[in-house]
Design a protein around this motif. Structure first.
Motif, mmCIF file in Angstrom:
data_model
loop_
_atom_site.group_PDB
_atom_site.id
_atom_site.type_symbol
_atom_site.label_atom_id
_atom_site.label_comp_id
_atom_site.label_asym_id
_atom_site.label_seq_id
_atom_site.Cartn_x
_atom_site.Cartn_y
_atom_site.Cartn_z
ATOM 1 N N ARG A 212 42.596 32.638 37.351
ATOM 2 C CA ARG A 212 43.359 33.748 36.870
ATOM 3 C C ARG A 212 42.286 34.824 36.255
ATOM 4 O O ARG A 212 42.411 36.157 36.252
ATOM 5 C CB ARG A 212 44.625 33.514 36.033
ATOM 6 C CG ARG A 212 45.530 32.806 36.651
ATOM 7 C CD ARG A 212 46.922 33.051 35.776
ATOM 8 N NE ARG A 212 46.755 32.298 34.629
ATOM 9 C CZ ARG A 212 47.251 30.858 34.390
ATOM 10 N NH1 ARG A 212 47.730 30.234 35.390
ATOM 11 N NH2 ARG A 212 47.003 30.439 33.250
ATOM 12 N N THR A 213 41.397 34.292 35.405
ATOM 13 C CA THR A 213 40.555 35.186 34.665
ATOM 14 C C THR A 213 39.284 35.673 35.461
ATOM 15 O O THR A 213 39.047 36.713 35.189
ATOM 16 C CB THR A 213 39.964 34.121 33.470
ATOM 17 O OG1 THR A 213 41.168 33.731 32.751
ATOM 18 C CG2 THR A 213 38.948 34.843 32.567
ATOM 19 N N PHE A 214 38.884 35.078 36.481
ATOM 20 C CA PHE A 214 37.671 35.413 37.057
ATOM 21 C C PHE A 214 37.761 35.876 38.314
ATOM 22 O O PHE A 214 36.783 36.036 39.247
ATOM 23 C CB PHE A 214 36.600 34.112 37.092
ATOM 24 C CG PHE A 214 36.145 34.032 35.801
ATOM 25 C CD1 PHE A 214 35.294 34.466 35.083
ATOM 26 C CD2 PHE A 214 36.672 32.597 35.108
ATOM 27 C CE1 PHE A 214 34.878 34.110 33.575
ATOM 28 C CE2 PHE A 214 35.987 32.132 33.938
ATOM 29 C CZ PHE A 214 35.291 32.919 33.301
ATOM 30 N N PHE A 215 39.086 35.995 38.813
ATOM 31 C CA PHE A 215 39.403 36.453 40.459
ATOM 32 C C PHE A 215 38.580 37.862 40.522
ATOM 33 O O PHE A 215 38.126 38.231 41.871
ATOM 34 C CB PHE A 215 40.712 36.313 40.754
ATOM 35 C CG PHE A 215 41.603 37.855 40.177
ATOM 36 C CD1 PHE A 215 41.639 38.781 41.023
ATOM 37 C CD2 PHE A 215 42.030 37.914 38.966
ATOM 38 C CE1 PHE A 215 42.316 39.649 40.728
ATOM 39 C CE2 PHE A 215 42.606 38.661 38.541
ATOM 40 C CZ PHE A 215 42.820 40.006 39.553
ATOM 41 N N ASP A 216 38.578 38.592 39.646
ATOM 42 C CA ASP A 216 37.923 39.919 39.822
ATOM 43 C C ASP A 216 36.609 39.957 39.358
ATOM 44 O O ASP A 216 35.953 41.173 39.213
ATOM 45 C CB ASP A 216 38.768 40.862 39.378
ATOM 46 C CG ASP A 216 39.263 40.845 37.900
ATOM 47 O OD1 ASP A 216 38.720 39.918 37.467
ATOM 48 O OD2 ASP A 216 39.541 41.893 37.259
ATOM 49 N N LEU A 217 35.870 39.002 39.143
ATOM 50 C CA LEU A 217 34.341 38.933 38.495
ATOM 51 C C LEU A 217 33.703 39.648 39.598
ATOM 52 O O LEU A 217 33.378 38.808 40.610
ATOM 53 C CB LEU A 217 34.240 37.552 38.347
ATOM 54 C CG LEU A 217 32.611 37.383 37.513
ATOM 55 C CD1 LEU A 217 32.416 38.392 36.263
ATOM 56 C CD2 LEU A 217 32.439 35.900 37.368
ATOM 57 N N GLN A 218 32.597 40.438 39.318
ATOM 58 C CA GLN A 218 31.800 41.000 40.357
ATOM 59 C C GLN A 218 30.468 41.046 39.571
ATOM 60 O O GLN A 218 30.323 41.254 38.555
ATOM 61 C CB GLN A 218 32.107 42.608 40.430
ATOM 62 C CG GLN A 218 33.566 42.639 41.288
ATOM 63 C CD GLN A 218 33.738 42.104 42.500
ATOM 64 O OE1 GLN A 218 32.596 41.743 43.248
ATOM 65 N NE2 GLN A 218 35.000 41.584 43.016
ATOM 66 N N PRO A 219 29.302 40.742 40.509
ATOM 67 C CA PRO A 219 28.150 40.652 39.983
ATOM 68 C C PRO A 219 27.680 42.235 39.600
ATOM 69 O O PRO A 219 28.043 43.181 40.027
ATOM 70 C CB PRO A 219 27.261 40.296 41.316
ATOM 71 C CG PRO A 219 27.936 40.784 42.500
ATOM 72 C CD PRO A 219 29.575 40.361 42.049
ATOM 73 N N ARG A 220 26.524 42.032 38.775
ATOM 74 C CA ARG A 220 26.239 43.385 38.304
ATOM 75 C C ARG A 220 24.587 43.265 38.469
ATOM 76 O O ARG A 220 23.721 42.132 38.584
ATOM 77 C CB ARG A 220 26.293 43.737 36.596
ATOM 78 C CG ARG A 220 27.789 43.792 36.287
ATOM 79 C CD ARG A 220 27.955 44.228 35.094
ATOM 80 N NE ARG A 220 27.513 43.414 34.030
ATOM 81 C CZ ARG A 220 27.632 43.552 32.605
ATOM 82 N NH1 ARG A 220 28.519 44.715 32.196
ATOM 83 N NH2 ARG A 220 27.087 42.810 31.808
ATOM 84 N N PRO A 221 23.944 44.414 38.696
ATOM 85 C CA PRO A 221 22.390 44.361 39.030
ATOM 86 C C PRO A 221 21.559 44.187 37.857
ATOM 87 O O PRO A 221 20.792 44.996 37.285
ATOM 88 C CB PRO A 221 22.065 45.662 39.618
ATOM 89 C CG PRO A 221 23.185 46.573 38.924
ATOM 90 C CD PRO A 221 24.412 45.690 38.582
#
Length: 416
Positions: free
Chosen positions: A284-293
């Motif tokens: 639930r917490t990390f489902f929308d985690l996206q990488p950053r450059p």
């Protein structure tokens, strides 16, 4: 409002008829058509009632049903269309009086499903009116929960398969004695209780359970390396890592262990302390985690994890080559002094296929480059192993089962 094809056809017929009938009669027919179109448009102007049944939560790559029902104005018809936002696929997109479609999410995170568009046609089929009843809805796309639940259920039932072998006993051998029961065909020979067998005259086995209340800590690298694509699937490294991390968390939930997680790049983005049912919290917490450059600070993340009780720490990252892996190699000893450290990295099946493709100069050149990349990954993995961590590499579809197998072996050997 727009004229329907029938109105255009009737108007064309009137225009052709004007060549052979009096002009006044043709004008009168055109006026009658105009009145009929306006009356039909008034009937079609009434907004249809639309009901859409769509899930709020999806798993990436797993198709689900979307059902749309539309009630047209009295005597008329209505056609519905569901627009497709980026990252989703809807098929089919149009239907008459309703729609039963399949929606597939290709990217994790939050997506907006646009409102249903409708086109009402009046009873005379002469005029149309476009509407957008209802509103947009938000969809949350999680990692591959289907695989995670399947693995957790397989472990619970003693049917988990690691490279073609079935786990012995209900949850593996474990180290804590639970009870004596009748021998089962898939029991390990080490489970046989010879004294009970001799006394009862039939084969008996000891049943052991895996220890509970152990800690599992998942470290998710969300820096620039995790944005690398993996073949033609549209997945990136972080997608594959999250699939494996969630599967591992669900299995830990099933076995009664505590799961925590840390997502990081140059800073700690999110940290969850180990807790019961922590695998579900991770999803639930990390489902929308996206990488950053950004370059990832492994030492910062490892220092954050160092103070917890002894745990199995699984670092999900990309082992690209030696230079990129150097910060990871230098930081591994921070954790390996206290914890069992596993580094899990998804491999690219397309890269392995390129390395095997030969036959023409272009294919040979691609194979040479792909081989160099694979050799660089192998050298980086060797350095990480030398630093004190176990390295797991597998294609995205096999990585979840591989990390679950490593977790079960660690529990069975009581190294946590």
């Amino acid at each position: 409002m727009t004229p329907a094809p029938r109105a255009v056809v009737v108007l064309a017929v009137i225009a052709l008829a004007a060549l052979v009938i009096p002009l006044g009669l043709a004008a009168l027919a055109a006026l009658a058509l105009l009145v009929a179109v306006l009356v039909d448009a008034r009937a079609a102007r009434a907004q249809p009632q639309v009901e859409r049944q769509a899930p709020e939560v999806l798993s990436r790559g797993i198709p689900v049903k979307v059902i749309i029902r539309a009630h047209p104005p009295t005597g008329g018809t209505v056609r519905v269309r569901q627009a497709t936002p980026p990252g989703l696929t809807v098929a089919p997109q149009e239907g008459e009086s309703g729609l039963e479609a399949t929606i597939v999410a290709h990217q994790r995170g939050r997506h907006t499903l646009p409102a249903v568009a409708t086109r009402s046609t009046g009873p005379l089929k002469l005029a149309r009116w476009d509407h957008r009843p209802g509103g947009d809805s938000e969809l949350r796309v999680f990692p591959d929960l289907k695989t995670a639940r399947t693995l957790a259920l397989a472990v619970a039932r003693g049917r988990f398969r690691d490279q073609g072998h079935t786990a012995r006993g209900p949850l593996g051998l474990g180290t804590e004695f639970e009870l004596i029961r009748d021998y089962q065909p898939d029991d390990d020979i080490r489970q046989v209780n010879w004294r009970a067998t001799a006394r009862l005259g039939r084969p008996m086995s000891n049943q052991y359970r895996l220890e509970q209340d152990r800690d599992l800590l998942l470290l998710l690298d969300a820096g620039r390396l995790s944005a690398a694509p993996l073949g033609p699937t549209g997945m990136n490294v972080l997608d594959a890592c999250l699939d494996a991390a969630v599967a591992l968390g669900f299995v830990a939930d099933e076995l009664g262990d505590r799961t925590g997680a840390i997502a990081f790049d140059q800073e700690i983005r999110t940290a969850l302390s180990p807790r019961r049912k922590g695998g579900q919290v991770v999803a639930r917490t990390f489902f929308d985690l996206q990488p950053r450059p950004l370059d990832s600070d492994y030492e910062l993340a490892f220092r954050r994890a160092e103070g917890s009780k002894r745990a199995l720490v699984v670092v999900f990252t990309d082992l690209l080559e030696e230079t990129a892996a150097r910060p990871l190699v230098e930081a591994v000893p921070v954790l390996s002094r206290r914890h069992v450290v596993v580094v899990a990295s998804p491999s690219d099946p397309a890269l392995a296929a390129l390395a095997q493709a030969h036959g023409d100069p272009l294919s040979d050149a691609r194979a040479m480059i792909a081989t160099d990349v694979l050799q660089a990954r192998a050298k980086a993995a060797a350095q990480v192993r030398a630093a004190g961590a176990r390295v797991l590499e597998a294609p995205p579809d096999r990585l979840p089962a591989l990390v679950v197998a490593a977790y079960l072996r660690a529990k069975a050997r009581a190294v946590l």
